[in-house]
Enzyme design. Structure first.
Site, short mmCIF file in Angstrom:
data_model
loop_
_atom_site.label_atom_id
_atom_site.label_comp_id
_atom_site.label_asym_id
_atom_site.label_seq_id
_atom_site.Cartn_x
_atom_site.Cartn_y
_atom_site.Cartn_z
CG HIS A 125 -2.06 0.92 1.20
ND1 HIS A 125 -2.21 1.95 2.10
CD2 HIS A 125 -3.11 1.00 0.37
CE1 HIS A 125 -3.30 2.62 1.84
NE2 HIS A 125 -3.88 2.08 0.79
CE LYS A 160 -1.35 4.95 -1.79
NZ LYS A 160 -1.83 4.25 -0.61
CG ASP A 198 18.70 12.01 -9.45
OD1 ASP A 198 18.66 10.93 -10.07
OD2 ASP A 198 18.70 13.13 -10.03
CG HIS A 241 -7.54 8.30 -0.42
ND1 HIS A 241 -6.21 8.16 -0.78
CD2 HIS A 241 -8.01 7.04 -0.27
CE1 HIS A 241 -5.91 6.88 -0.87
NE2 HIS A 241 -6.97 6.17 -0.55
CE LYS A 249 -4.13 6.89 2.42
NZ LYS A 249 -5.48 6.47 2.46
CG ASP A 278 0.15 18.85 21.60
OD1 ASP A 278 -1.08 18.93 21.72
OD2 ASP A 278 0.88 18.17 22.35
#
Length: 521
Positions: free
Chosen positions: A259, A261, A266, A439, A441, A446
């Protein structure tokens, strides 16, 4: 939030693709299920000994589940079907329960861990500088450095994008500037505008001698790409492979998906976040209203750990044994001399005994003093996490959770909403993003800490998937993260306890039932 011209059309070959892969796979699995049922029917003719054997196996399975070190909710979700329907419960647990590793896979995972240990080490000076500012922050960094072999870095510039379309242009620019290599690892790749523009650049770079590599999750792309798509990429000079190539066989391999991404250029610039390489992620097509997602860009020392994470996965899939250190940037990263805070990318594997993402989130919530802000597309919580959130709210911490108002999976949405009453009663504020599907996450605590990455606030993401994220303390982008929350709250609907209680009885009952088995979703 920016909006581009929206098209609701799918690629012309979508129906053909659907028939080629999903329908064929479904029919194959259905045939296996029918064979299992018929086999059980034959055996059930020998009722006495068959019933005795299945009862013994059911109790053995329950004892094994109880003694295993895992979340109590996950245990209960398996124990109930095993005791209620021993035959089917045991069969499905044998196929899909737990994360049992063959000796071959154990050896491969050991090799992956060794790559991390050999190529990533903690700079003690960085940790000491962090501890001088915040001993609590340094404790979290020590955990990630020690358990996940992911060092904390301080010479890293960060930028946060509150929507995919804002990040896309900079992702293309980074690819265009590549000199040595371009690494991509994505759960979903789909042919369309986003991937088309990116692929065109990747072809040109590969033709110019740049090392271009692509990893995609075969299950995640089952309705998006034709079987063996990596061969098409190889044909144009791009090295590619599919994680866990999907075979239409009932197997626990379905549980563990890549899952993550990553876009890494470089070893100096890296992108991660919730955005996959498909058109809805940049709002070029509309599926569930406006698609809100996020991306974080790193530039500097912290990109090297991300590079090692990619290469370790590449080694795991391809059996690749070249020197990882050869891909380290030949010169120190070019960043300004200003303080950039502390940046710590980390990976989480389902094939070890450490739930890294779960621990990081739990630590953030329990250490919060003023606020805990969360964006997540799915809210499927363990009892431990519910306790952490409700205790924080009862202690006076401003706890807010943003979820979608328009779901992409209705059964998961029902479970998400089933958690609302307990949280709201304790003082947690729940917001539903009304323009469409959220979508993102993101954790922000604080105003000093944040986590941005691929980890959803659900069991599958926390315990069963390969994931990645970036832990941040006083980093450059924290103000951008905080602003994203402040701009998002006004376009959300705040859910009330009265609203939860007024929902149709059938919806509440179905949500409660699904919540019982939510760890298996």
């Amino acid at each position: 939030m920016k909006k581009e011209a929206i098209s609701t059309k799918r690629p012309k070959n979508y129906l053909k693709l659907l028939f080629q892969r999903l329908v064929v796979v479904t029919l194959c699995i259905l045939a296996q299920v029918i064979m299992l049922v018929l086999g059980i029917g034959v055996l059930s003719g020998y009722y006495r000994w068959f019933d005795t054997v299945m009862t013994i196996l059911a109790w053995m399975a329950v004892v094994g589940i109880v003694s295993h070190r895992t979340d109590p909710g996950y245990k209960i979700a398996w124990i109930i079907p095993i005791m209620a329907l021993p035959v089917f419960g045991i069969l499905f647990y044998m196929m899909f329960g737990g994360n049992r590793l063959s000796r071959r896979l154990q050896r491969k995972m050991h090799a992956v861990e060794q790559i991390h240990r050999d190529n990533l080490s903690q700079d003690i000076g960085v940790l000491q500088r962090e501890a001088a500012i915040s001993p609590e922050a340094a404790m979290q960094s020590r955990y990630l450095a020690g358990v996940a072999c992911c060092p904390v870095c301080d010479r890293t510039e960060t930028a946060y994008y509150s929507c995919g379309e804002d990040a896309f242009g900079d992702m293309l620019q980074a690819i265009a500037r590549a000199e040595r290599y371009i690494f991509l690892e994505y759960f979903i790749i789909e042919e369309g505008r986003m991937w088309g523009r990116m692929l065109e650049l990747l072809r040109k770079k590969a033709a110019a001698g740049v090392d271009v590599r692509v990893i995609y999750d075969d299950f995640g792309c089952i309705t998006k790409l034709p079987a063996g798509y990596y061969k098409r990429l190889e044909a144009v000079g791009i090295q590619a492979c599919a994680f866990n190539p999907y075979i239409p066989v009932l197997s626990s391999r379905l549980n563990n998906r890549d899952h993550r991404k990553f876009l890494i250029v470089d070893g100096e610039v890296g992108f991660t976040g919730g955005v996959n390489l498909a058109d809805e992620y940049i709002n070029a097509v509309q599926r569930f209203g406006y698609w809100k997602d996020c991306v974080i860009r790193l530039r500097g020392e912290a990109v090297w750990p991300m590079t090692v994470m990619f290469l370790s996965m590449w080694a795991h899939i391809r059996g690749w044994k070249d020197s990882v250190s050869a891909y380290k940037p030949p010169r120190p990263p070019r960043v300004s001399g200003l303080p950039h805070g502390f940046v710590q990318p980390f990976a989480d594997s389902p094939l070890d005994s450490e739930d890294v993402g779960d621990t990081v989130f739990f630590n953030l919530i329990t250490k919060a003093r003023r606020s805990v802000y969360i964006m997540t597309p799915y809210l499927i919580l363990s009892d431990k996490m519910i306790s952490a959130l409700t205790v924080a709210a009862k202690n006076g911490v401003d706890v807010r959770i943003v979820t979608p108002a328009i779901p992409d999976k209705r059964y998961v949405f029902a479970v998400t909403r089933a958690h609302y009453p307990d949280l709201i009663t304790a003082g947690v504020r729940i917001y539903e993003f009304t323009p469409g599907f959220l979508h993102s996450k993101v954790f922000c605590v604080d105003g000093e800490y944040a986590v941005v990455g691929t980890v959803n606030f659900d069991f599958r993401s926390l315990y069963l998937h390969f994931e990645d994220a970036v832990w941040l303390y006083r980093a450059d982008c924290l103000e951008q993260v905080a602003q994203d929350f402040e701009k998002t709250f006004p376009v959300c609907h705040r859910v009330s306890l009265a609203e939860c209680k007024s929902r149709p009885l059938l919806h509440r009952l179905s949500g409660a039932f699904l919540r019982l088995f939510s760890p298996l979703m």
